[in-house]
Scaffold this active site. Structure first.
Site, PDB file in Angstrom:
ATOM      1  N   SER A   8      -1.984  15.746  -2.895  1.00 47.22           N
ATOM      2  CA  SER A   8      -1.618  14.496  -3.764  1.00 47.22           C
ATOM      3  C   SER A   8      -2.393  14.461  -5.084  1.00 47.22           C
ATOM      4  CB  SER A   8      -1.722  13.157  -2.976  1.00 47.22           C
ATOM      5  OG  SER A   8      -1.997  11.888  -4.052  1.00 47.22           O
ATOM      6  N   HIS A  31       2.406  16.391  -4.058  1.00 47.67           N
ATOM      7  CA  HIS A  31       2.840  15.066  -3.403  1.00 47.67           C
ATOM      8  C   HIS A  31       2.704  14.133  -4.473  1.00 47.67           C
ATOM      9  CE1 HIS A  31       3.104  12.229  -0.198  1.00 47.67           C
ATOM     10  NE2 HIS A  31       2.084  11.549  -0.891  1.00 47.67           N
ATOM     11  N   ASP A  33       2.848  10.208  -5.763  1.00 46.53           N
ATOM     12  CA  ASP A  33       3.042   9.127  -5.255  1.00 46.53           C
ATOM     13  C   ASP A  33       3.282   8.138  -6.347  1.00 46.53           C
ATOM     14  OD1 ASP A  33       1.547   9.338  -2.569  1.00 46.53           O
ATOM     15  OD2 ASP A  33      -0.164  10.186  -3.648  1.00 46.53           O
ATOM     16  N   MET A  35       4.226   4.435  -7.039  1.00 44.69           N
ATOM     17  CA  MET A  35       3.906   2.920  -6.761  1.00 44.69           C
ATOM     18  C   MET A  35       4.298   1.945  -7.811  1.00 44.69           C
ATOM     19  SD  MET A  35       0.014   3.747  -5.342  1.00 44.69           S
ATOM     20  CE  MET A  35      -0.399   4.970  -4.508  1.00 44.69           C
ATOM     21  N   HIS A  64       6.850  10.511  -2.970  1.00 46.02           N
ATOM     22  CA  HIS A  64       6.388   9.670  -1.774  1.00 46.02           C
ATOM     23  C   HIS A  64       6.474   8.242  -2.552  1.00 46.02           C
ATOM     24  CE1 HIS A  64       3.113   7.462   0.865  1.00 46.02           C
ATOM     25  NE2 HIS A  64       4.389   7.115   1.141  1.00 46.02           N
ATOM     26  N   MET A  66       6.380   4.583  -2.924  1.00 50.87           N
ATOM     27  CA  MET A  66       5.945   3.061  -2.402  1.00 50.87           C
ATOM     28  C   MET A  66       6.354   2.183  -3.285  1.00 50.87           C
ATOM     29  SD  MET A  66       2.252   4.837  -1.367  1.00 50.87           S
ATOM     30  CE  MET A  66       2.313   6.330  -2.504  1.00 50.87           C
ATOM     31  N   MET A 135       2.017   7.267   7.716  1.00 51.58           N
ATOM     32  CA  MET A 135       0.564   6.836   7.030  1.00 51.58           C
ATOM     33  C   MET A 135      -0.484   6.978   7.865  1.00 51.58           C
ATOM     34  SD  MET A 135       1.514   6.807   4.024  1.00 51.58           S
ATOM     35  CE  MET A 135      -0.011   6.340   3.277  1.00 51.58           C
ATOM     36  N   GLY A 140      -1.575   2.716  -0.784  1.00 54.25           N
ATOM     37  CA  GLY A 140      -1.684   2.217  -2.031  1.00 54.25           C
ATOM     38  C   GLY A 140      -2.951   2.796  -2.889  1.00 54.25           C
ATOM     39  N   PHE A 141      -3.705   3.379  -2.209  1.00 50.49           N
ATOM     40  CA  PHE A 141      -5.065   3.951  -2.954  1.00 50.49           C
ATOM     41  C   PHE A 141      -5.350   5.206  -2.061  1.00 50.49           C
ATOM     42  CE2 PHE A 141      -4.931  -0.475  -3.314  1.00 50.49           C
ATOM     43  CZ  PHE A 141      -5.039  -0.622  -4.796  1.00 50.49           C
ATOM     44  N   GLY A 142      -6.104   6.198  -2.753  1.00 43.00           N
ATOM     45  CA  GLY A 142      -6.781   7.545  -2.346  1.00 43.00           C
ATOM     46  C   GLY A 142      -8.261   7.031  -2.084  1.00 43.00           C
ATOM     47  N   GLY A 143      -8.681   7.957  -1.281  1.00 42.58           N
ATOM     48  CA  GLY A 143     -10.103   7.908  -0.931  1.00 42.58           C
ATOM     49  C   GLY A 143     -10.324   7.042   0.221  1.00 42.58           C
ATOM     50  N   ASP A 173      -0.245  11.169   5.779  1.00 39.52           N
ATOM     51  CA  ASP A 173      -0.879  10.995   4.400  1.00 39.52           C
ATOM     52  C   ASP A 173      -2.059   9.976   4.564  1.00 39.52           C
ATOM     53  OD1 ASP A 173      -1.226  10.508   1.865  1.00 39.52           O
ATOM     54  OD2 ASP A 173       0.674   9.916   1.507  1.00 39.52           O
ATOM     55  N   GLY A 174      -3.472  10.234   3.979  1.00 37.22           N
ATOM     56  CA  GLY A 174      -4.382   9.349   3.790  1.00 37.22           C
ATOM     57  C   GLY A 174      -5.735   9.736   4.609  1.00 37.22           C
ATOM     58  N   GLY A 175      -6.647   9.945   3.732  1.00 32.25           N
ATOM     59  CA  GLY A 175      -7.906  10.400   4.516  1.00 32.25           C
ATOM     60  C   GLY A 175      -7.818  11.912   5.148  1.00 32.25           C
ATOM     61  N   GLY A 195      -5.534  14.140  -0.678  1.00 32.60           N
ATOM     62  CA  GLY A 195      -5.676  13.825  -2.447  1.00 32.60           C
ATOM     63  C   GLY A 195      -7.203  14.014  -2.897  1.00 32.60           C
ATOM     64  N   SER A 196      -8.084  13.109  -2.142  1.00 33.63           N
ATOM     65  CA  SER A 196      -9.384  13.524  -2.862  1.00 33.63           C
ATOM     66  C   SER A 196     -10.088  14.594  -2.207  1.00 33.63           C
ATOM     67  CB  SER A 196     -10.160  12.187  -2.462  1.00 33.63           C
ATOM     68  OG  SER A 196      -9.799  11.522  -1.290  1.00 33.63           O
TER      69      SER A 196
HETATM   70  C1  DX5 Z   1      -2.094   6.586  -0.509  1.00 30.46           C
HETATM   71  C2  DX5 Z   1      -0.988   7.827  -1.028  1.00 30.46           C
HETATM   72  C3  DX5 Z   1      -1.738   8.941  -0.554  1.00 30.46           C
HETATM   73  C4  DX5 Z   1      -3.124   9.325  -1.422  1.00 30.46           C
HETATM   74  C5  DX5 Z   1      -3.995  10.018  -0.511  1.00 30.46           C
HETATM   75  O1  DX5 Z   1      -1.259   5.430  -0.332  1.00 30.46           O
HETATM   76  O2  DX5 Z   1       0.128   7.497  -0.485  1.00 30.46           O
HETATM   77  O3  DX5 Z   1      -0.831   9.981  -0.909  1.00 30.46           O
HETATM   78  O4  DX5 Z   1      -3.230   9.830  -2.462  1.00 30.46           O
HETATM   79  O5  DX5 Z   1      -5.339  10.427  -0.893  1.00 30.46           O
HETATM   80  P1  DX5 Z   1      -6.485  10.774   0.107  1.00 30.46           P
HETATM   81  O6  DX5 Z   1      -6.072  12.176   0.448  1.00 30.46           O
HETATM   82  O7  DX5 Z   1      -7.621  10.630  -0.858  1.00 30.46           O
HETATM   83  O8  DX5 Z   1      -6.534   9.585   1.305  1.00 30.46           O
HETATM   84 ZN    ZN Z   2       1.185   9.420  -0.496  1.00 29.67          ZN
END
Ligand code: DX5
Ligand code: ZN
Length: 221
Positions: A8, A31, A33, A35, A64, A66, A135, A140-143, A173-175, A195-196
């Site tokens: 992402s 990927h 995102d 939003m 993706h 959202m 999910m 909503g947020f990375g990291g 997706d996520g973490g 992502g991160s």
């Molecule tokens: C969060 C996004 C993810 C996000 C993942 O809502 O859908 O795609 O970018 O980021 P990380 O890998 O940092 O959790």
């Molecule tokens: Zn995503």
């Protein structure tokens, strides 16, 4: 089983998306995102940006969404030339129709579930899908950190997918990181958004290869 890594760009340099995508040639897709600040409390980019990215890269675009009102917008992203479109079931009034409209445009249809949304009510419609996105954080947020309570749902989804006899990808997706990808892979995921973990690495492309190797390893056990 093939293991796919779809990074992402959410936490990458958003002012230079095509440059950031070019840094991860080993990835199986990118990927994106989308939003809208309604479905999730954050806002990124929409259709015009995805159309511009399409002009700049041959990469497999994994969108993706959202966004609220997913039924209205999802087919347009397929029409824009993205290879895979994921809409959230919580934002869709007619998921079967939307999946069929995405496929009618020649793209892969995918449906996402937030961590607290069960898969069982959708068991009978899995054949309409090319991928299910589970999910592993609240969107909503990375990291954020993986919510381990999703692991049993990954297992149950893998079992349901098996009963269809179809090659439906199972994305998380996520973490996702070198620390967490193994347990997601063991539970049955085969497609991983990171992502991160990727974009904070010194060498993002090497991180993509390391993540894939770890997922493949986890599945050999
Ligand atoms: C969060 C996004 C993810 C996000 C993942 O809502 O859908 O795609 O970018 O980021 P990380 O890998 O940092 O959790
Ligand atoms: Zn995503």
């Amino acid at each position: 089983m093939a293991m796919r890594i779809t990074p992402s760009v959410l936490n990458a340099d958003l002012s230079n998306l095509s440059g950031e995508i070019a840094r991860i040639p080993s990835a199986d897709g990118v990927h994106l995102d989308v939003m809208d600040n309604h479905f999730v409390p954050n806002m990124t980019f929409g259709l015009p940006v995805v159309e511009s990215i399409r002009q700049r890269t041959e990469a497999f675009l994994d969108i993706h969404l959202m966004i609220a009102n997913a039924d209205r917008w999802a087919p347009a992203y397929a029409e824009a030339g993205a290879e895979s479109i994921t809409f959230h079931v919580e934002a869709s009034d007619a998921p079967i129709r939307t999946a069929r409209e995405i496929r009618a445009q020649g793209a892969r249809a995918s449906m996402a579930l937030k961590p607290a949304t069960p898969i069982e009510p959708y068991a009978d419609m899995l054949g309409e899908l090319d991928m299910v996105l589970l999910m592993t954080v609240e969107p909503g947020f990375g990291g954020q950190k993986v919510l381990d309570l999703v692991l049993p749902k990954i297992r149950r989804t893998r079992e349901l997918v098996k009963t269809t006899g179809q090659d439906i990808w199972l994305q998380v997706d996520g973490g996702v990181s070198l620390e967490t990808i193994e347990r997601c892979a063991e539970a049955g995921a085969d497609t991983f958004v990171a992502g991160s973990a990727v974009y904070s690495a010194g060498d993002p492309d090497q991180m993509v290869r390391d993540l894939r190797e770890r997922a493949v390893e986890a599945c050999r056990h």
